[in-house]
Enzyme design. Structure first.
Site, short mmCIF file in Angstrom:
data_model
loop_
_atom_site.label_atom_id
_atom_site.label_comp_id
_atom_site.label_asym_id
_atom_site.label_seq_id
_atom_site.Cartn_x
_atom_site.Cartn_y
_atom_site.Cartn_z
N TYR A 43 0.83 -1.22 0.00
CA TYR A 43 0.00 0.00 0.00
C TYR A 43 0.86 1.26 0.00
O TYR A 43 0.40 2.33 -0.40
CB TYR A 43 -0.95 0.03 1.21
N ASP B 255 -10.58 -8.56 8.00
CA ASP B 255 -11.98 -8.41 7.60
C ASP B 255 -12.70 -9.76 7.61
O ASP B 255 -13.85 -9.87 8.00
CB ASP B 255 -12.08 -7.80 6.19
N ASP C 55 -3.00 -17.95 1.91
CA ASP C 55 -4.18 -18.62 1.35
C ASP C 55 -4.70 -19.69 2.31
O ASP C 55 -5.90 -19.82 2.53
CB ASP C 55 -3.87 -19.20 -0.05
N LYS D 177 3.58 -15.29 2.50
CA LYS D 177 3.46 -16.03 1.24
C LYS D 177 4.90 -16.32 0.79
O LYS D 177 5.34 -15.90 -0.29
CB LYS D 177 2.68 -15.17 0.22
N ASP E 11 -5.09 -6.75 6.10
CA ASP E 11 -6.32 -6.05 5.71
C ASP E 11 -7.41 -7.07 5.38
O ASP E 11 -8.53 -7.00 5.88
CB ASP E 11 -5.98 -5.20 4.46
#
Ligand code: NAD
Length: 365
Positions: A144, A255, A227, A194, A251
């Site tokens: 970001y 959520d 994942d 990851k 993020d």
């Protein structure tokens, strides 16, 4: 008498409604301990655009700079959705405030009381005791905030890129927050990355492994690819205790954790800065995980618990008042267990309004 100096930014939609009662609950919890609230209100978000032409006016930053913490409502709504994206309240207020105060660590408790398991999309038999986990997200690095570019190639095609960047020091400081959280809980940390694909994740995993082995060897550290972590969150959230991860993965995962835990009206969050305040605790911004709920704004039916629990986090992290924070958290839980519930968590009980919910909590402090 000790005073607690903080900025109050109610924002838009249900923000001012839930903020008003959260301050009343905060006062009821702190006054018996001889603590006085010294807060200053300032505009942020859509209301600040309307009144001052900017979602985050200089005067609001000034109020925050004079304070030891920020209690934030939420910003945005249909009225401002036609503005260019960069001028919309969330982007023009929240991102700059995080950056200005170097709020690098976002803590979100994923808490679902046993009595509210109906609020979760998961079957109750998967979460018979509710949910109690914490997601620690790095908030000022990663994709970001890395270099971004869009350009047109010679053949007329268009290419865009966002770059994910992490320094070891940035990873270590978020690990410190996760370590402190895990030490106050069951001592388990799951680091999410990851590392099979991303170079930043290889550094993330190496740093997590070495740093925790050196600084908190008593903690149990595990690693998951993001994942898989997303699947495990939907399968069995309580296998986690403290999750720690980089900005974008956090993020998305936080959520997912939010929906797994049911109503947004119950979910609080803390964003901690690199600087300590005058009490020697981190400067921080405390806000509900949900937004401005335009569908119910102005009706005084919003659930104030997320705002009240955010105020409790402020006492814990920015003022070191863990006992009073726990008192507020217990009062919220007891009120819900006793059947006092707003519409979002009513499930068959008679829903009550924002003020009655706050009264029920105050009565249990
Ligand atoms: P939202 O979180 O405002 O609402 C989603 C659903 O959850 C709605 O049905 C709402 O009624 C319900 N809900 C949320 N908080 C509740 C509460 N305290 N009590 C009862 N029900 C509650 O999300 P949205 O509808 O996607 O966004 C609305 C606006 O809020 C948008 O402008 C968005 O940009 C903004 N937003 C702001 C923040 C922030 O300030 N941090 C975060 C998310 C969204």
């Amino acid at each position: 008498m000790q005073t607690l100096k903080f900025a109050v930014l109610p924002g838009d939609g249900i923000g001012p409604e839930v903020m008003k009662v959260a301050l009343e609950v905060l006062e009821a919890a702190t006054e018996p301990a001889g603590l006085a609230l010294d807060f200053e209100e300032a505009d942020v978000g859509g209301i600040a655009i309307d009144k001052q032409g900017s979602a985050l006016p200089e005067s609001t930053i000034g109020v925050c700079e004079k304070s030891d913490a920020i209690l934030f409502g939420s910003v945005g709504g249909p009225k401002w959705e036609s503005l260019p994206p960069a001028e919309q309240p969330e982007r023009a207020a929240l991102l700059p405030i995080r950056k200005h105060f170097s709020l690098f660590a976002n803590l979100r408790p994923g808490l679902l009381y046993k009595e509210l398991t109906d609020a979760s999309p998961l079957k109750t038999e998967r979460i018979p005791e509710g949910i109690d986990i914490v997601c620690v997200r790095e908030l000022t690095g990663g994709i970001y905030f890395g270099p971004k570019e869009t350009h047109t190639l010679d053949d007329g095609d268009v290419v865009a890129s966002d770059t994910m960047v992490y320094k070891r020091s940035e990873i270590e400081r978020i690990l410190d927050v996760a370590i402190a959280s895990a030490k106050s809980r069951s001592g388990k940390i799951c680091s999410v990355d990851k590392a099979n694909v991303l170079t930043t994740s290889v550094l993330w995993r190496k740093t997590a492994t070495e740093y925790i082995a050196k600084n908190a060897p008593e903690l149990e550290l595990s690693h998951l690819y993001v994942d898989n972590a997303a699947m495990q969150m939907a399968r069995d959230p309580n296998q986690f205790d403290v999750l720690v991860t980089e900005n974008m993965f956090g993020d998305i995962l936080s959520d997912e954790m939010g929906i797994v835990c049911g109503s947004l009206g119950m979910l609080s969050s803390a964003s901690l800065g690199t600087q300590n305040n005058q009490h020697g605790h981190p400067f921080g911004l405390y806000e509900p995980s949900g937004g401005t709920a335009p569908d119910i704004a102005g009706q005084r039916i919003a659930n104030p618990c997320a705002q009240i629990l955010s105020a409790a986090l402020m006492l814990r992290y920015s003022f070191g008042l863990n006992d009073i924070a726990e008192k507020i958290e217990s009062a919220v839980k007891q009120a819900v267990m006793d059947g006092h519930r707003t519409g979002d968590i009513a499930f068959g009980t008679d829903p009550i309004g924002t003020d009655a919910m706050a009264q029920a909590i105050k009565a249990r402090i």
